[in-house]
Enzyme design. Sequence first.
Site, PDB file in Angstrom:
ATOM      1  N   ARG A 123       0.820  -1.301  -0.017  1.00 44.38           N
ATOM      2  CA  ARG A 123       0.218  -0.302   0.065  1.00 44.38           C
ATOM      3  C   ARG A 123       0.898   1.280   0.367  1.00 44.38           C
ATOM      4  NH1 ARG A 123      -4.806  -1.293   3.234  1.00 44.38           N
ATOM      5  NH2 ARG A 123      -6.107   0.133   2.451  1.00 44.38           N
ATOM      6  N   GLN A 128      -2.281   3.545  -5.325  1.00 39.03           N
ATOM      7  CA  GLN A 128      -2.821   3.207  -4.920  1.00 39.03           C
ATOM      8  C   GLN A 128      -4.152   3.038  -5.593  1.00 39.03           C
ATOM      9  OE1 GLN A 128      -3.017   7.564  -3.028  1.00 39.03           O
ATOM     10  NE2 GLN A 128      -2.414   6.924  -0.998  1.00 39.03           N
ATOM     11  N   ASP A 131      -5.847  -0.881  -4.972  1.00 37.48           N
ATOM     12  CA  ASP A 131      -5.274  -1.251  -4.178  1.00 37.48           C
ATOM     13  C   ASP A 131      -6.707  -1.251  -3.812  1.00 37.48           C
ATOM     14  OD1 ASP A 131      -5.904  -1.266  -1.224  1.00 37.48           O
ATOM     15  OD2 ASP A 131      -5.147   0.712  -0.894  1.00 37.48           O
ATOM     16  N   SER A 134      -8.728  -0.997  -0.508  1.00 38.05           N
ATOM     17  CA  SER A 134      -9.600   0.401   0.097  1.00 38.05           C
ATOM     18  C   SER A 134     -10.729   0.566  -1.159  1.00 38.05           C
ATOM     19  CB  SER A 134      -8.527   1.677  -0.839  1.00 38.05           C
ATOM     20  OG  SER A 134      -7.470   1.816   0.266  1.00 38.05           O
ATOM     21  N   TYR A 227      -0.553   0.862   8.867  1.00 39.68           N
ATOM     22  CA  TYR A 227      -1.448  -0.088  10.155  1.00 39.68           C
ATOM     23  C   TYR A 227      -2.251   0.002  11.749  1.00 39.68           C
ATOM     24  CZ  TYR A 227      -2.062  -2.326   5.280  1.00 39.68           C
ATOM     25  OH  TYR A 227      -2.547  -2.917   4.116  1.00 39.68           O
TER      26      TYR A 227
END
Length: 379
Positions: A123, A128, A131, A134, A227
Amino acid sequence: MAIHVGVITEIAADERRIAMTPDIAGRLATLGGRVFVEAGAGRGAFFDDAAFQHRSAIITDRQTVLTESAILWTVQPPAADVIAAMRPNSMVMGLMLPHQSPDRVRQLCAQHLTAFGMELIPRVTRAQTMDVLSSQATIAGYKATLLAAQLSGVFFPMLTTAAGTIRPAKVLILGAGVAGLQASATARRLGALVEAYDVRRAAKEEVESLGARFIGLPIDAATTGGYARALTAEERAQEEQVVAEHVAKADVVITTAQIPGRPAPRLIDRTTVEQMRPGAVIVDLAAESGGNCACTTAGSVTLHHGVTIAGPRNIASTLPGQASEMYAKNCLNFYCLLTREGTSLDPDWNDEIIAGALLVRDGTIRHEPTREQMEGAPQ
Ligand code: NAD
Protein backbone atom coordinates in the site's frame (compact mmCIF):
# COMPACT_ATOMS: atom_id res chain seq x y z
CA MET A 1 1.07 -9.93 -30.67
CA ALA A 2 -2.08 -9.13 -28.71
CA ILE A 3 -2.07 -10.23 -25.09
CA HIS A 4 -5.01 -12.53 -24.40
CA VAL A 5 -6.80 -11.53 -21.19
CA GLY A 6 -9.52 -13.81 -19.81
CA VAL A 7 -12.41 -13.47 -17.39
CA ILE A 8 -14.69 -16.23 -16.16
CA THR A 9 -17.86 -16.37 -14.08
CA GLU A 10 -17.18 -16.11 -10.35
CA ILE A 11 -18.74 -19.17 -8.77
CA ALA A 12 -18.10 -18.53 -5.04
CA ALA A 13 -21.28 -18.28 -2.97
CA ASP A 14 -22.74 -14.75 -2.89
CA GLU A 15 -20.09 -13.44 -5.31
CA ARG A 16 -21.74 -11.15 -7.86
CA ARG A 17 -18.70 -9.13 -8.89
CA ILE A 18 -16.64 -9.65 -12.03
CA ALA A 19 -13.01 -8.60 -12.46
CA MET A 20 -13.69 -6.89 -15.82
CA THR A 21 -16.28 -4.43 -17.07
CA PRO A 22 -17.17 -3.63 -20.68
CA ASP A 23 -15.46 -0.25 -20.27
CA ILE A 24 -12.20 -1.81 -19.11
CA ALA A 25 -12.44 -4.44 -21.88
CA GLY A 26 -12.62 -1.55 -24.36
CA ARG A 27 -9.59 0.09 -22.77
CA LEU A 28 -7.66 -3.20 -23.05
CA ALA A 29 -8.60 -3.47 -26.73
CA THR A 30 -7.24 0.05 -27.27
CA LEU A 31 -4.03 -1.03 -25.56
CA GLY A 32 -3.74 -3.90 -28.06
CA GLY A 33 -5.16 -6.69 -25.86
CA ARG A 34 -7.74 -9.33 -26.80
CA VAL A 35 -10.33 -9.99 -24.13
CA PHE A 36 -12.10 -13.35 -23.71
CA VAL A 37 -15.17 -13.35 -21.46
CA GLU A 38 -17.13 -16.43 -20.42
CA ALA A 39 -20.74 -16.09 -21.62
CA GLY A 40 -22.89 -14.68 -18.80
CA ALA A 41 -19.92 -13.83 -16.55
CA GLY A 42 -21.08 -10.23 -16.05
CA ARG A 43 -24.71 -11.07 -15.33
CA GLY A 44 -24.44 -10.79 -11.53
CA ALA A 45 -23.04 -7.28 -11.87
CA PHE A 46 -25.58 -6.26 -14.56
CA PHE A 47 -23.11 -6.30 -17.49
CA ASP A 48 -24.53 -8.34 -20.36
CA ASP A 49 -22.59 -10.18 -23.04
CA ALA A 50 -23.64 -7.68 -25.71
CA ALA A 51 -22.05 -4.81 -23.74
CA PHE A 52 -18.74 -6.70 -23.68
CA GLN A 53 -19.01 -7.55 -27.38
CA HIS A 54 -19.71 -3.91 -28.13
CA ARG A 55 -16.31 -3.14 -26.57
CA SER A 56 -14.52 -5.73 -28.76
CA ALA A 57 -14.50 -8.61 -26.23
CA ILE A 58 -14.98 -12.19 -27.41
CA ILE A 59 -17.77 -14.04 -25.63
CA THR A 60 -17.06 -17.74 -25.42
CA ASP A 61 -17.26 -20.79 -23.14
CA ARG A 62 -15.33 -21.19 -19.89
CA GLN A 63 -12.84 -23.76 -21.20
CA THR A 64 -11.91 -21.61 -24.21
CA VAL A 65 -11.31 -18.60 -21.94
CA LEU A 66 -8.98 -20.68 -19.78
CA THR A 67 -7.00 -22.18 -22.63
CA GLU A 68 -6.76 -18.90 -24.58
CA SER A 69 -5.71 -16.62 -21.72
CA ALA A 70 -2.15 -15.52 -21.18
CA ILE A 71 -3.48 -13.82 -18.06
CA LEU A 72 -6.72 -14.46 -16.20
CA TRP A 73 -8.34 -11.74 -14.08
CA THR A 74 -10.40 -12.98 -11.13
CA VAL A 75 -12.11 -11.55 -8.08
CA GLN A 76 -12.05 -14.63 -5.82
CA PRO A 77 -9.10 -17.04 -5.78
CA PRO A 78 -9.20 -19.49 -8.72
CA ALA A 79 -10.85 -22.82 -7.86
CA ALA A 80 -8.98 -26.12 -8.28
CA ASP A 81 -10.70 -26.96 -11.59
CA VAL A 82 -9.84 -23.51 -12.97
CA ILE A 83 -6.17 -23.86 -12.04
CA ALA A 84 -6.10 -27.36 -13.58
CA ALA A 85 -7.58 -26.06 -16.85
CA MET A 86 -5.22 -23.09 -17.21
CA ARG A 87 -2.30 -23.12 -19.61
CA PRO A 88 0.98 -23.89 -17.82
CA ASN A 89 3.14 -20.75 -17.55
CA SER A 90 0.14 -18.46 -17.90
CA MET A 91 -0.69 -15.82 -15.27
CA VAL A 92 -3.58 -15.18 -12.92
CA MET A 93 -4.31 -12.06 -10.87
CA GLY A 94 -7.05 -11.69 -8.27
CA LEU A 95 -7.61 -12.04 -4.55
CA MET A 96 -5.48 -15.08 -3.63
CA LEU A 97 -6.07 -15.37 0.15
CA PRO A 98 -3.11 -17.78 0.45
CA HIS A 99 -3.51 -18.36 4.19
CA GLN A 100 -7.04 -19.66 3.73
CA SER A 101 -6.00 -22.35 1.30
CA PRO A 102 -2.41 -23.63 1.29
CA ASP A 103 -3.53 -26.43 -1.07
CA ARG A 104 -4.47 -23.91 -3.72
CA VAL A 105 -1.05 -22.30 -3.46
CA ARG A 106 0.60 -25.70 -3.92
CA GLN A 107 -1.59 -26.38 -6.96
CA LEU A 108 -0.64 -23.00 -8.51
CA CYS A 109 3.01 -24.02 -8.08
CA ALA A 110 2.44 -27.51 -9.51
CA GLN A 111 0.70 -26.05 -12.57
CA HIS A 112 3.63 -23.66 -13.13
CA LEU A 113 1.41 -20.60 -13.09
CA THR A 114 2.41 -17.09 -12.12
CA ALA A 115 -0.07 -15.81 -9.54
CA PHE A 116 -0.46 -12.27 -8.22
CA GLY A 117 -2.55 -11.51 -5.14
CA MET A 118 -4.34 -8.20 -5.61
CA GLU A 119 -4.65 -7.95 -1.82
CA LEU A 120 -0.88 -8.40 -1.47
CA ILE A 121 -0.05 -5.25 -3.45
CA PRO A 122 1.98 -3.05 -1.10
CA ARG A 123 0.00 0.00 0.00
CA VAL A 124 2.56 2.52 -1.20
CA THR A 125 1.50 5.81 -2.79
CA ARG A 126 2.34 4.62 -6.34
CA ALA A 127 0.00 1.64 -5.89
CA GLN A 128 -3.03 3.60 -4.67
CA THR A 129 -4.82 3.17 -8.01
CA MET A 130 -4.40 -0.62 -7.72
CA ASP A 131 -5.54 -0.89 -4.09
CA VAL A 132 -8.46 -3.31 -4.07
CA LEU A 133 -8.51 -3.38 -0.27
CA SER A 134 -9.32 0.32 -0.24
CA SER A 135 -11.79 0.29 -3.13
CA GLN A 136 -13.77 -2.62 -1.71
CA ALA A 137 -13.55 -1.35 1.90
CA THR A 138 -15.07 1.93 0.74
CA ILE A 139 -18.10 0.00 -0.48
CA ALA A 140 -18.20 -2.11 2.67
CA GLY A 141 -18.24 0.96 4.91
CA TYR A 142 -21.02 2.60 2.92
CA LYS A 143 -23.19 -0.51 2.77
CA ALA A 144 -22.62 -1.30 6.47
CA THR A 145 -24.24 2.01 7.40
CA LEU A 146 -27.19 1.39 5.08
CA LEU A 147 -27.60 -2.10 6.53
CA ALA A 148 -27.49 -0.68 10.06
CA ALA A 149 -30.11 1.96 9.16
CA GLN A 150 -32.30 -0.76 7.69
CA LEU A 151 -32.02 -3.01 10.78
CA SER A 152 -32.36 -0.16 13.26
CA GLY A 153 -35.69 0.85 14.72
CA VAL A 154 -34.78 4.54 14.93
CA PHE A 155 -34.44 7.47 12.53
CA PHE A 156 -30.86 8.51 11.80
CA PRO A 157 -31.59 12.25 11.31
CA MET A 158 -33.09 14.67 13.78
CA LEU A 159 -36.69 15.40 12.80
CA THR A 160 -38.90 18.23 13.94
CA THR A 161 -42.49 17.25 13.32
CA ALA A 162 -45.97 18.20 14.54
CA ALA A 163 -45.82 14.98 16.54
CA GLY A 164 -42.69 16.14 18.36
CA THR A 165 -38.96 16.34 17.88
CA ILE A 166 -37.05 13.19 17.19
CA ARG A 167 -33.44 13.09 18.31
CA PRO A 168 -30.76 11.93 15.86
CA ALA A 169 -29.41 8.40 16.18
CA LYS A 170 -26.11 7.88 17.99
CA VAL A 171 -23.81 5.89 15.73
CA LEU A 172 -20.50 4.55 17.01
CA ILE A 173 -17.85 3.36 14.54
CA LEU A 174 -15.09 1.12 15.90
CA GLY A 175 -12.01 1.22 13.66
CA ALA A 176 -11.60 4.37 11.58
CA GLY A 177 -9.63 3.05 8.59
CA VAL A 178 -10.94 3.06 5.02
CA ALA A 179 -14.22 1.25 5.80
CA GLY A 180 -14.77 3.02 9.13
CA LEU A 181 -14.30 6.48 7.62
CA GLN A 182 -16.73 5.69 4.82
CA ALA A 183 -19.24 4.31 7.35
CA SER A 184 -18.82 7.52 9.40
CA ALA A 185 -19.30 9.73 6.32
CA THR A 186 -22.43 7.83 5.29
CA ALA A 187 -23.94 7.98 8.79
CA ARG A 188 -23.22 11.72 8.93
CA ARG A 189 -24.94 12.20 5.56
CA LEU A 190 -27.98 10.41 6.98
CA GLY A 191 -27.96 12.93 9.83
CA ALA A 192 -26.74 10.75 12.71
CA LEU A 193 -24.48 11.89 15.56
CA VAL A 194 -21.29 9.94 14.90
CA GLU A 195 -18.42 8.94 17.17
CA ALA A 196 -15.48 6.93 15.86
CA TYR A 197 -12.79 5.08 17.79
CA ASP A 198 -9.37 3.97 16.59
CA VAL A 199 -6.01 3.10 18.11
CA ARG A 200 -4.10 5.04 15.45
CA ARG A 201 -3.81 8.69 16.40
CA ALA A 202 -3.68 9.74 12.71
CA ALA A 203 -7.32 8.71 12.44
CA LYS A 204 -8.38 11.61 14.73
CA GLU A 205 -7.99 14.33 12.10
CA GLU A 206 -9.73 12.22 9.44
CA VAL A 207 -12.67 11.46 11.72
CA GLU A 208 -13.04 15.09 12.75
CA SER A 209 -12.89 16.28 9.14
CA LEU A 210 -16.12 14.28 8.59
CA GLY A 211 -17.90 16.10 11.40
CA ALA A 212 -17.67 13.10 13.73
CA ARG A 213 -16.23 12.94 17.25
CA PHE A 214 -13.01 11.00 17.75
CA ILE A 215 -12.56 8.61 20.66
CA GLY A 216 -9.02 7.46 21.35
CA LEU A 217 -6.78 5.98 24.01
CA PRO A 218 -3.75 7.83 25.40
CA ILE A 219 -1.56 5.69 23.06
CA ASP A 220 -0.75 5.51 19.34
CA ALA A 221 -0.72 1.90 18.09
CA ALA A 222 0.09 2.79 14.44
CA THR A 223 2.88 0.87 12.72
CA THR A 224 5.21 2.39 10.13
CA GLY A 225 3.04 0.81 7.37
CA GLY A 226 0.02 2.87 8.52
CA TYR A 227 -1.79 -0.16 10.01
CA ALA A 228 -2.49 -0.85 13.68
CA ARG A 229 -0.51 -3.28 15.84
CA ALA A 230 -2.11 -5.63 18.34
CA LEU A 231 -2.53 -4.02 21.77
CA THR A 232 -0.77 -5.13 24.96
CA ALA A 233 -2.87 -6.66 27.74
CA GLU A 234 -2.78 -3.38 29.67
CA GLU A 235 -3.86 -1.36 26.63
CA ARG A 236 -6.64 -3.85 25.95
CA ALA A 237 -7.99 -3.37 29.46
CA GLN A 238 -8.09 0.41 28.88
CA GLU A 239 -9.75 -0.14 25.53
CA GLU A 240 -12.39 -2.43 26.98
CA GLN A 241 -13.48 0.22 29.46
CA VAL A 242 -13.60 3.10 26.95
CA VAL A 243 -15.37 1.06 24.27
CA ALA A 244 -17.94 -0.42 26.70
CA GLU A 245 -18.92 3.05 27.92
CA HIS A 246 -19.62 4.33 24.42
CA VAL A 247 -21.21 1.12 23.11
CA ALA A 248 -23.78 1.18 25.92
CA LYS A 249 -25.02 4.62 24.79
CA ALA A 250 -25.13 3.93 21.03
CA ASP A 251 -28.18 3.15 18.92
CA VAL A 252 -25.95 1.66 16.24
CA VAL A 253 -22.40 0.30 16.37
CA ILE A 254 -20.47 -0.47 13.18
CA THR A 255 -17.23 -2.33 13.77
CA THR A 256 -14.42 -2.42 11.20
CA ALA A 257 -11.26 -3.03 13.27
CA GLN A 258 -8.64 -5.28 11.68
CA ILE A 259 -5.00 -6.16 12.29
CA PRO A 260 -3.29 -7.44 9.12
CA GLY A 261 -2.47 -11.16 9.20
CA ARG A 262 -4.22 -11.74 12.56
CA PRO A 263 -7.74 -12.43 13.77
CA ALA A 264 -9.78 -9.25 14.23
CA PRO A 265 -9.43 -7.68 17.70
CA ARG A 266 -12.33 -8.44 20.05
CA LEU A 267 -13.79 -5.06 21.04
CA ILE A 268 -17.28 -5.92 22.32
CA ASP A 269 -17.84 -8.80 24.70
CA ARG A 270 -21.13 -10.46 25.55
CA THR A 271 -21.64 -8.44 28.76
CA THR A 272 -21.21 -5.18 26.85
CA VAL A 273 -23.85 -6.27 24.33
CA GLU A 274 -26.16 -7.00 27.25
CA GLN A 275 -25.69 -3.43 28.48
CA MET A 276 -26.95 -1.97 25.18
CA ARG A 277 -30.50 -0.74 24.87
CA PRO A 278 -33.02 -3.13 23.31
CA GLY A 279 -33.44 -2.33 19.62
CA ALA A 280 -29.79 -1.33 19.24
CA VAL A 281 -27.88 -2.69 16.26
CA ILE A 282 -24.34 -3.92 15.70
CA VAL A 283 -22.99 -4.43 12.18
CA ASP A 284 -19.70 -6.31 12.43
CA LEU A 285 -17.66 -5.89 9.25
CA ALA A 286 -14.87 -7.99 10.77
CA ALA A 287 -17.18 -11.04 10.93
CA GLU A 288 -15.16 -12.98 8.36
CA SER A 289 -11.91 -12.58 10.28
CA GLY A 290 -13.31 -13.66 13.64
CA GLY A 291 -15.52 -10.68 14.51
CA ASN A 292 -15.03 -7.57 16.65
CA CYS A 293 -18.06 -8.61 18.70
CA ALA A 294 -18.28 -11.83 20.73
CA CYS A 295 -21.92 -12.39 19.65
CA THR A 296 -21.36 -12.14 15.87
CA THR A 297 -22.15 -15.06 13.57
CA ALA A 298 -20.54 -14.58 10.15
CA GLY A 299 -23.11 -14.54 7.38
CA SER A 300 -26.10 -14.13 9.73
CA VAL A 301 -28.25 -11.60 11.51
CA THR A 302 -28.91 -12.69 15.10
CA LEU A 303 -30.61 -11.26 18.17
CA HIS A 304 -28.95 -11.21 21.59
CA HIS A 305 -30.65 -9.55 24.58
CA GLY A 306 -32.76 -7.41 22.24
CA VAL A 307 -29.73 -6.28 20.23
CA THR A 308 -29.60 -7.13 16.52
CA ILE A 309 -26.15 -8.26 15.40
CA ALA A 310 -25.27 -8.58 11.70
CA GLY A 311 -22.08 -10.24 10.50
CA PRO A 312 -22.25 -9.72 6.73
CA ARG A 313 -19.95 -11.67 4.43
CA ASN A 314 -18.59 -10.13 1.23
CA ILE A 315 -20.69 -7.01 1.62
CA ALA A 316 -18.93 -5.28 -1.32
CA SER A 317 -20.61 -7.80 -3.59
CA THR A 318 -24.01 -6.32 -2.69
CA LEU A 319 -23.13 -3.28 -4.83
CA PRO A 320 -21.94 -5.50 -7.67
CA GLY A 321 -21.80 -3.10 -10.62
CA GLN A 322 -19.78 -0.36 -9.01
CA ALA A 323 -17.72 -2.79 -6.91
CA SER A 324 -16.74 -4.46 -10.21
CA GLU A 325 -15.99 -1.11 -11.85
CA MET A 326 -13.65 -0.14 -9.03
CA TYR A 327 -12.06 -3.58 -8.83
CA ALA A 328 -11.56 -3.77 -12.62
CA LYS A 329 -9.92 -0.32 -12.67
CA ASN A 330 -7.55 -1.48 -9.93
CA CYS A 331 -6.80 -4.57 -12.06
CA LEU A 332 -6.18 -2.52 -15.20
CA ASN A 333 -3.69 -0.30 -13.38
CA PHE A 334 -1.82 -3.32 -12.04
CA TYR A 335 -1.96 -5.10 -15.41
CA CYS A 336 -0.38 -2.07 -17.14
CA LEU A 337 2.58 -2.48 -14.81
CA LEU A 338 3.01 -6.08 -16.04
CA THR A 339 3.04 -5.27 -19.73
CA ARG A 340 5.46 -3.67 -22.13
CA GLU A 341 3.89 -1.37 -24.72
CA GLY A 342 0.67 -3.37 -24.43
CA THR A 343 2.07 -6.19 -26.58
CA SER A 344 3.89 -8.47 -24.16
CA LEU A 345 3.59 -9.55 -20.56
CA ASP A 346 7.02 -8.62 -19.36
CA PRO A 347 7.01 -7.67 -15.67
CA ASP A 348 9.97 -6.04 -13.98
CA TRP A 349 10.31 -8.60 -11.18
CA ASN A 350 12.33 -6.09 -9.13
CA ASP A 351 9.51 -3.53 -9.07
CA GLU A 352 8.38 -3.35 -5.42
CA ILE A 353 4.69 -3.49 -6.36
CA ILE A 354 5.10 -6.53 -8.61
CA ALA A 355 7.44 -8.26 -6.16
CA GLY A 356 5.01 -7.53 -3.29
CA ALA A 357 1.98 -8.90 -5.15
CA LEU A 358 3.77 -11.97 -6.54
CA LEU A 359 2.57 -15.12 -4.80
CA VAL A 360 3.80 -17.93 -7.07
CA ARG A 361 6.23 -18.12 -10.00
CA ASP A 362 8.23 -20.91 -11.66
CA GLY A 363 6.75 -23.53 -9.34
CA THR A 364 7.77 -21.77 -6.12
CA ILE A 365 6.10 -19.52 -3.56
CA ARG A 366 7.56 -16.03 -3.80
CA HIS A 367 5.58 -14.22 -1.12
CA GLU A 368 7.74 -14.25 1.98
CA PRO A 369 5.18 -14.50 4.83
CA THR A 370 3.22 -17.12 2.88
CA ARG A 371 6.31 -19.22 2.18
CA GLU A 372 7.29 -19.17 5.84
CA GLN A 373 3.79 -20.14 6.92
CA MET A 374 3.47 -22.90 4.30
CA GLU A 375 6.81 -24.41 5.24
CA GLY A 376 5.55 -24.56 8.81
CA ALA A 377 2.16 -25.92 7.73
CA PRO A 378 1.39 -29.65 7.60
CA GLN A 379 1.57 -31.00 4.02
P1 NAD B 1 -7.45 -2.31 8.33
O1 NAD B 1 -8.59 -2.82 7.50
O2 NAD B 1 -6.29 -3.19 8.60
O3 NAD B 1 -8.05 -1.88 9.78
C1 NAD B 1 -9.18 -1.07 9.91
C2 NAD B 1 -8.98 -0.14 11.09
O4 NAD B 1 -9.00 -0.87 12.31
C3 NAD B 1 -7.65 0.62 11.09
O5 NAD B 1 -7.90 2.00 11.10
C4 NAD B 1 -6.98 0.16 12.37
O6 NAD B 1 -6.20 1.20 12.97
C5 NAD B 1 -8.19 -0.17 13.21
N1 NAD B 1 -7.90 -0.99 14.41
C6 NAD B 1 -7.08 -2.04 14.57
N2 NAD B 1 -7.12 -2.49 15.85
C7 NAD B 1 -8.02 -1.71 16.51
C8 NAD B 1 -8.52 -1.67 17.83
N3 NAD B 1 -8.08 -2.53 18.77
N4 NAD B 1 -9.42 -0.73 18.15
C9 NAD B 1 -9.87 0.16 17.22
N5 NAD B 1 -9.44 0.17 15.95
C10 NAD B 1 -8.52 -0.75 15.60
O7 NAD B 1 -6.89 -0.96 7.76
P2 NAD B 1 -7.30 -0.10 6.48
O8 NAD B 1 -8.59 0.56 6.76
O9 NAD B 1 -7.20 -0.91 5.26
O10 NAD B 1 -6.13 0.98 6.47
C11 NAD B 1 -5.69 1.61 7.63
C12 NAD B 1 -4.76 2.74 7.26
O11 NAD B 1 -3.77 2.28 6.33
C13 NAD B 1 -5.42 3.88 6.51
O12 NAD B 1 -6.19 4.71 7.27
C14 NAD B 1 -4.18 4.54 5.96
O13 NAD B 1 -3.48 5.27 6.92
C15 NAD B 1 -3.36 3.37 5.55
N6 NAD B 1 -3.56 3.13 4.09
C16 NAD B 1 -2.61 3.58 3.24
C17 NAD B 1 -2.80 3.40 1.86
C18 NAD B 1 -1.80 3.88 0.87
O14 NAD B 1 -0.95 4.65 1.17
N7 NAD B 1 -1.89 3.39 -0.36
C19 NAD B 1 -3.91 2.75 1.38
C20 NAD B 1 -4.86 2.30 2.30
C21 NAD B 1 -4.66 2.48 3.65
